[in-house]
Design an enzyme around this catalytic site. Structure first.
Site, PDB file in Angstrom:
ATOM      1  N   ASP A  52      16.436  52.860 -12.873  1.00 50.49           N
ATOM      2  CA  ASP A  52      16.963  51.503 -12.834  1.00 50.49           C
ATOM      3  C   ASP A  52      17.842  51.348 -11.592  1.00 50.49           C
ATOM      4  O   ASP A  52      18.984  51.783 -11.578  1.00 50.49           O
ATOM      5  CB  ASP A  52      17.762  51.257 -14.117  1.00 50.49           C
ATOM      6  CG  ASP A  52      18.393  49.876 -14.126  1.00 50.49           C
ATOM      7  OD1 ASP A  52      18.114  49.089 -13.187  1.00 50.49           O
ATOM      8  OD2 ASP A  52      19.158  49.592 -15.060  1.00 50.49           O
ATOM      9  N   GLU A 134      29.569  69.021  12.438  1.00 54.05           N
ATOM     10  CA  GLU A 134      30.685  69.952  12.185  1.00 54.05           C
ATOM     11  C   GLU A 134      31.607  69.336  11.133  1.00 54.05           C
ATOM     12  O   GLU A 134      32.678  68.832  11.472  1.00 54.05           O
ATOM     13  CB  GLU A 134      31.503  70.166  13.456  1.00 54.05           C
ATOM     14  CG  GLU A 134      30.756  70.679  14.655  1.00 54.05           C
ATOM     15  CD  GLU A 134      31.719  70.826  15.828  1.00 54.05           C
ATOM     16  OE1 GLU A 134      32.624  71.673  15.742  1.00 54.05           O
ATOM     17  OE2 GLU A 134      31.579  70.074  16.800  1.00 54.05           O
ATOM     18  N   GLU A 136      34.424  68.789   8.503  1.00 58.87           N
ATOM     19  CA  GLU A 136      35.710  69.384   8.139  1.00 58.87           C
ATOM     20  C   GLU A 136      36.135  68.844   6.775  1.00 58.87           C
ATOM     21  O   GLU A 136      35.755  67.739   6.400  1.00 58.87           O
ATOM     22  CB  GLU A 136      36.769  69.035   9.190  1.00 58.87           C
ATOM     23  CG  GLU A 136      36.460  69.640  10.551  1.00 58.87           C
ATOM     24  CD  GLU A 136      37.374  69.168  11.670  1.00 58.87           C
ATOM     25  OE1 GLU A 136      37.540  69.921  12.641  1.00 58.87           O
ATOM     26  OE2 GLU A 136      37.899  68.044  11.595  1.00 58.87           O
ATOM     27  N   GLU A 191      40.641  75.471   9.802  1.00 61.22           N
ATOM     28  CA  GLU A 191      40.923  74.494  10.857  1.00 61.22           C
ATOM     29  C   GLU A 191      42.408  74.455  11.183  1.00 61.22           C
ATOM     30  O   GLU A 191      43.194  75.230  10.647  1.00 61.22           O
ATOM     31  CB  GLU A 191      40.405  73.108  10.445  1.00 61.22           C
ATOM     32  CG  GLU A 191      39.079  72.736  11.101  1.00 61.22           C
ATOM     33  CD  GLU A 191      39.141  72.738  12.623  1.00 61.22           C
ATOM     34  OE1 GLU A 191      40.248  72.649  13.187  1.00 61.22           O
ATOM     35  OE2 GLU A 191      38.081  72.855  13.262  1.00 61.22           O
ATOM     36  N   GLU A 198      36.313  74.259   8.160  1.00 63.71           N
ATOM     37  CA  GLU A 198      35.097  73.709   8.765  1.00 63.71           C
ATOM     38  C   GLU A 198      33.968  74.692   8.518  1.00 63.71           C
ATOM     39  O   GLU A 198      34.154  75.907   8.615  1.00 63.71           O
ATOM     40  CB  GLU A 198      35.305  73.517  10.277  1.00 63.71           C
ATOM     41  CG  GLU A 198      34.042  73.087  11.015  1.00 63.71           C
ATOM     42  CD  GLU A 198      34.292  72.818  12.506  1.00 63.71           C
ATOM     43  OE1 GLU A 198      35.256  72.091  12.832  1.00 63.71           O
ATOM     44  OE2 GLU A 198      33.518  73.332  13.328  1.00 63.71           O
ATOM     45  N   HIS A 247      32.306  65.832  13.880  1.00 64.08           N
ATOM     46  CA  HIS A 247      31.670  65.755  15.200  1.00 64.08           C
ATOM     47  C   HIS A 247      30.173  65.932  15.000  1.00 64.08           C
ATOM     48  O   HIS A 247      29.756  66.781  14.209  1.00 64.08           O
ATOM     49  CB  HIS A 247      32.158  66.885  16.104  1.00 64.08           C
ATOM     50  CG  HIS A 247      33.629  66.849  16.373  1.00 64.08           C
ATOM     51  ND1 HIS A 247      34.303  67.897  16.945  1.00 64.08           N
ATOM     52  CD2 HIS A 247      34.553  65.884  16.148  1.00 64.08           C
ATOM     53  CE1 HIS A 247      35.583  67.592  17.067  1.00 64.08           C
ATOM     54  NE2 HIS A 247      35.765  66.375  16.578  1.00 64.08           N
ATOM     55  N   ARG A 318      38.189  67.002  25.482  1.00 65.61           N
ATOM     56  CA  ARG A 318      38.083  66.736  24.049  1.00 65.61           C
ATOM     57  C   ARG A 318      38.830  65.481  23.605  1.00 65.61           C
ATOM     58  O   ARG A 318      38.884  65.188  22.419  1.00 65.61           O
ATOM     59  CB  ARG A 318      38.564  67.956  23.254  1.00 65.61           C
ATOM     60  CG  ARG A 318      37.570  69.093  23.267  1.00 65.61           C
ATOM     61  CD  ARG A 318      38.109  70.349  22.611  1.00 65.61           C
ATOM     62  NE  ARG A 318      37.250  71.491  22.907  1.00 65.61           N
ATOM     63  CZ  ARG A 318      36.293  71.935  22.096  1.00 65.61           C
ATOM     64  NH1 ARG A 318      36.075  71.378  20.943  1.00 65.61           N
ATOM     65  NH2 ARG A 318      35.551  72.975  22.457  1.00 65.61           N
ATOM     66  N   GLU A 335      28.098  65.414  22.253  1.00 63.16           N
ATOM     67  CA  GLU A 335      28.863  65.541  21.010  1.00 63.16           C
ATOM     68  C   GLU A 335      29.613  64.240  20.768  1.00 63.16           C
ATOM     69  O   GLU A 335      30.489  63.865  21.545  1.00 63.16           O
ATOM     70  CB  GLU A 335      29.864  66.701  21.120  1.00 63.16           C
ATOM     71  CG  GLU A 335      30.732  66.834  19.876  1.00 63.16           C
ATOM     72  CD  GLU A 335      31.896  67.814  20.055  1.00 63.16           C
ATOM     73  OE1 GLU A 335      32.503  67.834  21.134  1.00 63.16           O
ATOM     74  OE2 GLU A 335      32.199  68.529  19.083  1.00 63.16           O
ATOM     75  N   ARG A 337      32.322  62.339  18.782  1.00 66.23           N
ATOM     76  CA  ARG A 337      33.482  62.919  18.110  1.00 66.23           C
ATOM     77  C   ARG A 337      34.212  61.991  17.138  1.00 66.23           C
ATOM     78  O   ARG A 337      35.175  62.393  16.501  1.00 66.23           O
ATOM     79  CB  ARG A 337      34.471  63.436  19.169  1.00 66.23           C
ATOM     80  CG  ARG A 337      33.887  64.568  20.012  1.00 66.23           C
ATOM     81  CD  ARG A 337      34.776  64.938  21.176  1.00 66.23           C
ATOM     82  NE  ARG A 337      36.082  65.391  20.758  1.00 66.23           N
ATOM     83  CZ  ARG A 337      36.366  66.634  20.376  1.00 66.23           C
ATOM     84  NH1 ARG A 337      35.425  67.549  20.365  1.00 66.23           N
ATOM     85  NH2 ARG A 337      37.583  66.957  20.013  1.00 66.23           N
TER      86      ARG A 337
HETATM   87  P1  ADP Z   1      32.356  72.711  18.979  1.00 63.03           P
HETATM   88  O1  ADP Z   1      32.360  73.516  20.247  1.00 63.03           O
HETATM   89  O2  ADP Z   1      32.536  71.265  19.239  1.00 63.03           O
HETATM   90  O3  ADP Z   1      33.311  73.260  17.948  1.00 63.03           O
HETATM   91  P2  ADP Z   1      30.279  73.930  17.424  1.00 63.03           P
HETATM   92  O4  ADP Z   1      29.871  75.110  18.239  1.00 63.03           O
HETATM   93  O5  ADP Z   1      31.176  74.191  16.264  1.00 63.03           O
HETATM   94  O6  ADP Z   1      30.867  72.851  18.415  1.00 63.03           O
HETATM   95  O7  ADP Z   1      28.997  73.184  16.853  1.00 63.03           O
HETATM   96  C1  ADP Z   1      27.883  73.002  17.611  1.00 63.03           C
HETATM   97  C2  ADP Z   1      26.829  72.249  16.817  1.00 63.03           C
HETATM   98  O8  ADP Z   1      25.846  71.794  17.751  1.00 63.03           O
HETATM   99  C3  ADP Z   1      26.089  73.122  15.817  1.00 63.03           C
HETATM  100  O9  ADP Z   1      25.809  72.402  14.634  1.00 63.03           O
HETATM  101  C4  ADP Z   1      24.799  73.449  16.572  1.00 63.03           C
HETATM  102  O10 ADP Z   1      23.706  73.815  15.744  1.00 63.03           O
HETATM  103  C5  ADP Z   1      24.560  72.134  17.279  1.00 63.03           C
HETATM  104  N1  ADP Z   1      23.584  72.169  18.383  1.00 63.03           N
HETATM  105  C6  ADP Z   1      23.269  73.183  19.218  1.00 63.03           C
HETATM  106  N2  ADP Z   1      22.278  72.817  20.059  1.00 63.03           N
HETATM  107  C7  ADP Z   1      21.948  71.531  19.754  1.00 63.03           C
HETATM  108  C8  ADP Z   1      20.998  70.576  20.236  1.00 63.03           C
HETATM  109  N3  ADP Z   1      20.166  70.855  21.237  1.00 63.03           N
HETATM  110  N4  ADP Z   1      20.963  69.372  19.655  1.00 63.03           N
HETATM  111  C9  ADP Z   1      21.793  69.050  18.658  1.00 63.03           C
HETATM  112  N5  ADP Z   1      22.697  69.887  18.152  1.00 63.03           N
HETATM  113  C10 ADP Z   1      22.777  71.120  18.687  1.00 63.03           C
HETATM  114 MG    MG Z   2      33.246  73.420  15.462  1.00 70.25          MG
HETATM  115 MG    MG Z   3      33.271  69.756  17.972  1.00 74.45          MG
HETATM  116 MG    MG Z   4      36.702  71.285  13.996  1.00 78.20          MG
HETATM  117 MG    MG Z   5      33.027  75.505  17.691  1.00 80.42          MG
END
Ligand code: ADP
Ligand code: MG
Ligand code: MG
Ligand code: MG
Ligand code: MG
Length: 446
Positions: A52, A134, A136, A191, A198, A247, A318, A335, A337
């Site tokens: 439903d 990512e 959190e 974090e 995270e 992010h 950042r 990324e 954010r």
């Molecule tokens: P940060 O440096 O901002 O903390 P993280 O290393 O924690 O980033 O997270 C990186 C994220 O990006 C992960 O989920 C990873 O799988 C993803 N990632 C890596 N390569 C690619 C891509 N080509 N396209 C999309 N996401 C990606």
């Molecule tokens: Mg991270």
């Molecule tokens: Mg990040």
């Molecule tokens: Mg973080």
């Molecule tokens: Mg990281």
């Protein structure tokens, strides 16, 4: 993966599964389940289970309430014991698409909204949009009655006798449960804020990632509960302490290769990447109501906590809304954010895809990247670099959404109107509420 019906039936029988949970997500991002017993397994796999729709807030009107659940076989998973106590029979899960009884896909289904934008990118020649989140969250203590608090165990001295951090223990169980469900966890860590964690999982195509985020959130909450804790994805539970973001890393692939990477171009970013980034910047204000949907979301988007407040991109910094991580080649990505984990992941990824696709279709180009810390720029400098601000409240975000036909179209008429209506009511309710802050500031003085 790619299971067949026969394989799933065999696994259900072989593993002694007694209940099948059919999972969908409503417009506001809340996961809903219809659970069927063994006798209905075949019917469920054939997509013949009705539910439903009018019982789900903002989903359908009473007149058209009967909806069909069509499972996506790729999402089949038998729930591990930590997630679902097997003492009353094991439970398996399938994520479903929602259909009208006549076989048309239901426009109010967020999964369908995302699929439409992926199709759009495919028509533009891309294999898919890839997304890596990512998320959190905070782990808070519960009262003896089980009610959530905003007390973190890290601070609460009376738990000091525990041999290891309760939160770390819970997080390890979360990772184990997610791995048992097929997640590839890349990292998990404490974090910045006390009680904040995270868990990062590997990027995948946008639909898989949206499914993963939806599943991730209830699994994390469930495991926290097993530990007597409350996991919350509320963006800013405590003033003056970092909030929780999500992010989201994005890239497009074409013929199996990362279409954002161009080894010869400036920053080694392709024209496609620049168009995509420009689209995200162009529609940032219009889509922030979707990526940051709560009144509370805007209390995280304030200067000084690594959460963006300005619409800008940077090759490294950042403080910008879009950061380009240093990785190149297959890992080239943008990324984003500002999103937070209270968003509906299907709608959030759909509007990101739509914004990027619009940038590509219109061949938009971004202004030069900002390499400095934007928080330290004066108003005049920001104006010189044409850096606009993100909406500062849910109300401003809704006004920006009302002015963005590209984002509206991506959501579709049904989701757009229901979302807007629900969020306007939410804002109005907040606006007329007298908050503790007002009493503290004014009651004694006036
Ligand atoms: P940060 O440096 O901002 O903390 P993280 O290393 O924690 O980033 O997270 C990186 C994220 O990006 C992960 O989920 C990873 O799988 C993803 N990632 C890596 N390569 C690619 C891509 N080509 N396209 C999309 N996401 C990606
Ligand atoms: Mg991270
Ligand atoms: Mg990040
Ligand atoms: Mg973080
Ligand atoms: Mg990281």
């Amino acid at each position: 993966m790619g299971y067949t019906k026969a394989e799933i039936l065999k696994a259900l029988k072989g593993e002694g599964v007694k209940f099948l949970r059919l999972q969908i997500t409503d417009i506001l991002g809340v996961v809903k389940n219809v659970e069927v017993p063994e006798s209905q397994f075949e019917k469920a796999l054939d997509g013949e289970i009705m539910f439903d729709g009018s019982s789900i807030e903002g989903f359908t009107r009473i007149e058209e309430s009967d909806m069909l659940l069509r499972p996506d076989y790729n999402t089949f998973v038998i729930l591990p014991d930590q997630v679902e106590d097997p003492s009353r029979g094991r439970v398996a899960r399938l994520i479903c698409d929602v259909y009208y009884p006549d076989g048309r896909p239901f426009e109010g289904d967020p999964r369908y909204v995302l699929k439409r934008q992926i199709e759009r990118l495919k028509r533009l020649g891309f294999d898919n949009m890839y997304a890596g989140p990512e998320p959190e969250f905070f782990l808070f203590l519960r009262t003896p009655e089980g009610l959530p608090t905003v007390e973190t165990h890290d601070k609460a001295g009376y738990f000091d006798l525990a041999p290891i951090d309760k939160g770390e223990e819970a997080r390890r169980d979360m990772v184990n449960a997610l791995v048992a469900m097929g997640f590839e966890i890349e990292a998990s860590h404490h974090e910045v804020a006390p009680g904040q964690h995270e868990i990062d999982f590997k990027y995948a195509d946008a639909l898989t990632t949206a499914d993963n985020i939806a599943t991730f959130k209830w699994v994390v909450k469930r495991i926290a509960l097993n530990h007597g804790l409350h996991a919350t994805f509320l963006p800013k539970p405590i003033r003056g302490i970092n909030g929780s973001g999500m992010h989201t890393h994005l890239s497009l692939f074409k013929d199996g290769e990362n279409a954002f990477f161009d080894p010869k171009a400036e920053y080694q970013l392709s024209q496609i990447a620049l168009h995509f980034i420009a689209g995200l910047l162009e529609h940032a204000a219009g889509m922030v109501a979707i990526t940051n949907p709560l009144v509370n979301s805007y209390k995280r988007l304030t200067p000084g906590y690594e959460a963006p407040t300005n619409i800008a991109w940077s090759a490294s910094n950042r403080s910008a809304m879009i950061r380009i991580p240093a990785r190149r080649g297959v890992g080239t990505r943008a990324e984003l954010r500002m999103p937070d984990p209270s968003c509906n992941p299907y709608l959030a990824l759909a509007v990101m895809a739509a914004a990027g696709a619009d940038g590509i279709e219109r061949k938009l180009l971004p202004p030069p990247p900002i390499q400095r810390n934007i928080y330290q720029m004066s108003v005049r400098e920001k104006r010189k670099h044409k850096i606009r601000e993100l909406p500062g409240t849910l109300r401003e975000a809704l006004e920006a959404l009302k002015k963005d036909p590209v984002i509206q179209e991506a959501l579709g008429e049904h989701v757009y109107t229901h979302f807007l209506q629900a969020k306007q009511m939410e804002w109005d309710d907040y606006r007329v509420t007298v908050h503790q802050w007002e009493l503290d500031q004014y009651l004694a003085v006036y």
